[in-house]
Motif scaffolding. Structure first.
Motif, mmCIF file in Angstrom:
data_model
loop_
_atom_site.group_PDB
_atom_site.id
_atom_site.type_symbol
_atom_site.label_atom_id
_atom_site.label_comp_id
_atom_site.label_asym_id
_atom_site.label_seq_id
_atom_site.Cartn_x
_atom_site.Cartn_y
_atom_site.Cartn_z
ATOM 1 N N GLY A 171 1.036 -1.082 0.104
ATOM 2 C CA GLY A 171 -0.088 0.058 0.095
ATOM 3 C C GLY A 171 0.630 1.248 0.438
ATOM 4 O O GLY A 171 0.377 2.180 -0.251
ATOM 5 N N SER A 172 2.467 1.547 0.376
ATOM 6 C CA SER A 172 3.015 2.136 0.210
ATOM 7 C C SER A 172 3.549 2.874 -1.497
ATOM 8 O O SER A 172 3.212 1.340 -2.188
ATOM 9 C CB SER A 172 4.607 2.597 1.441
ATOM 10 O OG SER A 172 4.186 2.060 2.369
ATOM 11 N N ILE A 173 3.480 3.860 -0.967
ATOM 12 C CA ILE A 173 4.000 4.245 -2.604
ATOM 13 C C ILE A 173 5.501 4.325 -2.588
ATOM 14 O O ILE A 173 6.224 3.980 -1.822
ATOM 15 C CB ILE A 173 4.181 6.005 -2.704
ATOM 16 C CG1 ILE A 173 2.446 6.856 -2.369
ATOM 17 C CG2 ILE A 173 4.545 6.767 -3.487
ATOM 18 C CD1 ILE A 173 1.701 6.033 -3.056
ATOM 19 N N TRP A 174 6.304 4.180 -3.538
ATOM 20 C CA TRP A 174 7.613 3.692 -4.513
ATOM 21 C C TRP A 174 8.177 4.469 -5.482
ATOM 22 O O TRP A 174 6.667 5.310 -6.623
ATOM 23 C CB TRP A 174 7.866 2.451 -4.565
ATOM 24 C CG TRP A 174 7.377 1.470 -5.948
ATOM 25 C CD1 TRP A 174 6.429 1.507 -5.874
ATOM 26 C CD2 TRP A 174 8.805 1.922 -7.233
ATOM 27 N NE1 TRP A 174 6.730 1.441 -8.484
ATOM 28 C CE2 TRP A 174 7.989 2.058 -8.725
ATOM 29 C CE3 TRP A 174 9.645 2.148 -6.887
ATOM 30 C CZ2 TRP A 174 8.102 1.425 -9.171
ATOM 31 C CZ3 TRP A 174 10.277 2.240 -8.791
ATOM 32 C CH2 TRP A 174 9.934 1.641 -9.350
ATOM 33 N N GLU A 175 9.332 5.382 -5.310
ATOM 34 C CA GLU A 175 9.490 5.947 -6.526
ATOM 35 C C GLU A 175 10.853 4.986 -6.863
ATOM 36 O O GLU A 175 11.851 5.187 -6.284
ATOM 37 C CB GLU A 175 9.913 7.623 -5.520
ATOM 38 C CG GLU A 175 8.704 7.782 -5.536
ATOM 39 C CD GLU A 175 8.577 10.086 -5.285
ATOM 40 O OE1 GLU A 175 8.074 10.022 -5.299
ATOM 41 O OE2 GLU A 175 10.137 9.410 -4.377
ATOM 42 N N HIS A 176 11.295 5.887 -8.365
ATOM 43 C CA HIS A 176 12.719 5.600 -8.958
ATOM 44 C C HIS A 176 12.908 6.656 -9.002
ATOM 45 O O HIS A 176 13.044 7.262 -9.914
ATOM 46 C CB HIS A 176 11.855 4.758 -10.212
ATOM 47 C CG HIS A 176 13.595 4.154 -11.124
ATOM 48 N ND1 HIS A 176 14.258 3.090 -10.556
ATOM 49 C CD2 HIS A 176 13.376 4.101 -12.189
ATOM 50 C CE1 HIS A 176 14.862 2.721 -11.179
ATOM 51 N NE2 HIS A 176 14.395 2.989 -12.645
ATOM 52 N N GLN A 177 13.638 7.331 -8.254
ATOM 53 C CA GLN A 177 14.850 8.215 -8.222
ATOM 54 C C GLN A 177 16.110 8.658 -9.159
ATOM 55 O O GLN A 177 16.797 8.036 -9.090
ATOM 56 C CB GLN A 177 14.670 8.954 -6.660
ATOM 57 C CG GLN A 177 13.269 9.246 -5.844
ATOM 58 C CD GLN A 177 13.398 9.613 -4.523
ATOM 59 O OE1 GLN A 177 15.043 9.715 -4.688
ATOM 60 N NE2 GLN A 177 12.256 9.669 -4.291
ATOM 61 N N ARG A 178 16.132 9.993 -9.576
ATOM 62 C CA ARG A 178 17.533 10.094 -10.656
ATOM 63 C C ARG A 178 18.050 10.396 -9.296
ATOM 64 O O ARG A 178 17.995 10.697 -8.076
ATOM 65 C CB ARG A 178 16.836 11.333 -11.662
ATOM 66 C CG ARG A 178 15.894 10.798 -12.551
ATOM 67 C CD ARG A 178 15.428 12.854 -13.232
ATOM 68 N NE ARG A 178 14.965 12.545 -13.792
ATOM 69 C CZ ARG A 178 14.455 13.599 -14.663
ATOM 70 N NH1 ARG A 178 15.213 14.881 -13.945
ATOM 71 N NH2 ARG A 178 13.540 13.642 -15.656
ATOM 72 N N LEU A 179 19.624 9.916 -9.586
ATOM 73 C CA LEU A 179 20.165 9.710 -8.906
ATOM 74 C C LEU A 179 20.786 11.776 -8.430
ATOM 75 O O LEU A 179 21.859 12.367 -7.185
ATOM 76 C CB LEU A 179 22.100 9.661 -8.932
ATOM 77 C CG LEU A 179 22.250 8.085 -9.704
ATOM 78 C CD1 LEU A 179 22.945 7.883 -10.134
ATOM 79 C CD2 LEU A 179 20.953 7.137 -8.735
ATOM 80 N N ASP A 180 20.861 12.701 -9.853
ATOM 81 C CA ASP A 180 21.380 14.062 -9.680
ATOM 82 C C ASP A 180 19.997 14.888 -8.214
ATOM 83 O O ASP A 180 20.405 15.324 -7.591
ATOM 84 C CB ASP A 180 21.223 14.257 -10.951
ATOM 85 C CG ASP A 180 20.800 14.382 -11.985
ATOM 86 O OD1 ASP A 180 19.447 13.768 -11.405
ATOM 87 O OD2 ASP A 180 20.486 15.099 -13.218
#
Length: 253
Positions: free
Chosen positions: A147-156
């Protein structure tokens, strides 16, 4: 690698791979169609391809579906072709690019790779933000609760290029979440990681399904084989490939 070359040496087995190029996720009966061969013989050829990790199977109800697995072909390309004549020879890239299926209710992509590691370490590499940054080029950020949000985040700049909701989290065996481009919030697909101990190694299966169109399919085809190759190198050697596979695909050094 010897099993892969042995499997590819047989004309019938190459024909079966060609059939899966045309339409992934076929049953044994569908693959036997147009083959002048006993069903038992076809089953034996499929067993050789599966032992070489060139195909894998998924059960849906009473049916056993067969899928092309392009990861070993990606590894052959990197080891035997790209490092010698990358600019000129791309003889296997078409195999990977055609590892797509017609739109249906079947999983669109099922990738399998084997990694010299433990399920716990592979799980950590996928879910830990700092570790995923080292081989994926993005951080996977979440508390990994259903049920939680996940994010695929940029390194910069920590901007999320992909986001979604965790649907299932059973460490260190199974992780499933939705996959959404924030710029296209109506286009939602689903990714599932299945991690299994396989003797002394780990069998990692990545299923990506529920694509909305062929463009989304092509984006996945260009990405997963590269990510899994980099993950395998990272887990087994402690460092990713010297040239990230996704950069090699675009010709950028």
């Amino acid at each position: 690698m010897d099993k892969v070359f042995k499997a590819l040496a047989d004309e019938t087995r190459r024909h079966l791979l060609d059939r899966l190029h045309e339409q992934n996720g076929q049953t044994l009966g569908e693959l036997c169609d147009r083959l002048d061969m006993a069903r038992q013989s076809v089953t034996q050829h499929l067993a050789v391809l599966e032992a070489a990790n060139l195909i894998n199977t998924v059960r849906r109800g009473r049916e056993k579906l067969h899928y092309l697995n392009p990861v070993p072909l990606q590894e052959i390309q990197e080891r035997w072709i790209d490092k010698f004549e990358r600019p000129r020879l791309r003889v296997l890239s078409a195999v990977k690019q055609r590892a797509e299926e017609k739109m249906s209710d079947k999983p669109s992509f099922v990738y399998v790779t084997y990694i010299e590691s433990t399920p716990e370490k592979v799980w950590e590499a996928i879910t830990d933000a700092d570790l995923s940054a080292q081989y994926w080029g993005h951080r996977n950020v979440s508390d990994w609760q259903a049920g939680s949000i996940w994010e695929h985040q940029r390194l910069d700049d920590a901007v999320a290029d992909v986001t979604g909701v965790v649907e299932e989290c059973t460490p260190p065996r199974r992780l499933a979440f939705t996959w959404v481009d924030p710029a296209k919030p109506d286009e939602t697909s689903k990714v599932t990681f299945d991690i299994q101990r396989y003797g002394e190694v780990v069998r990692l299966t990545v299923t990506h399904e529920d694509f909305v169109d062929e463009a989304q399919q092509r984006a996945a085809a260009a990405g997963w084989a590269a990510v899994l190759s980099n993950l395998k190198s990272f887990m087994e050697t402690g460092k990713p490939l010297s040239l990230p596979p996704w950069r090699a695909q675009t010709g950028k050094e």
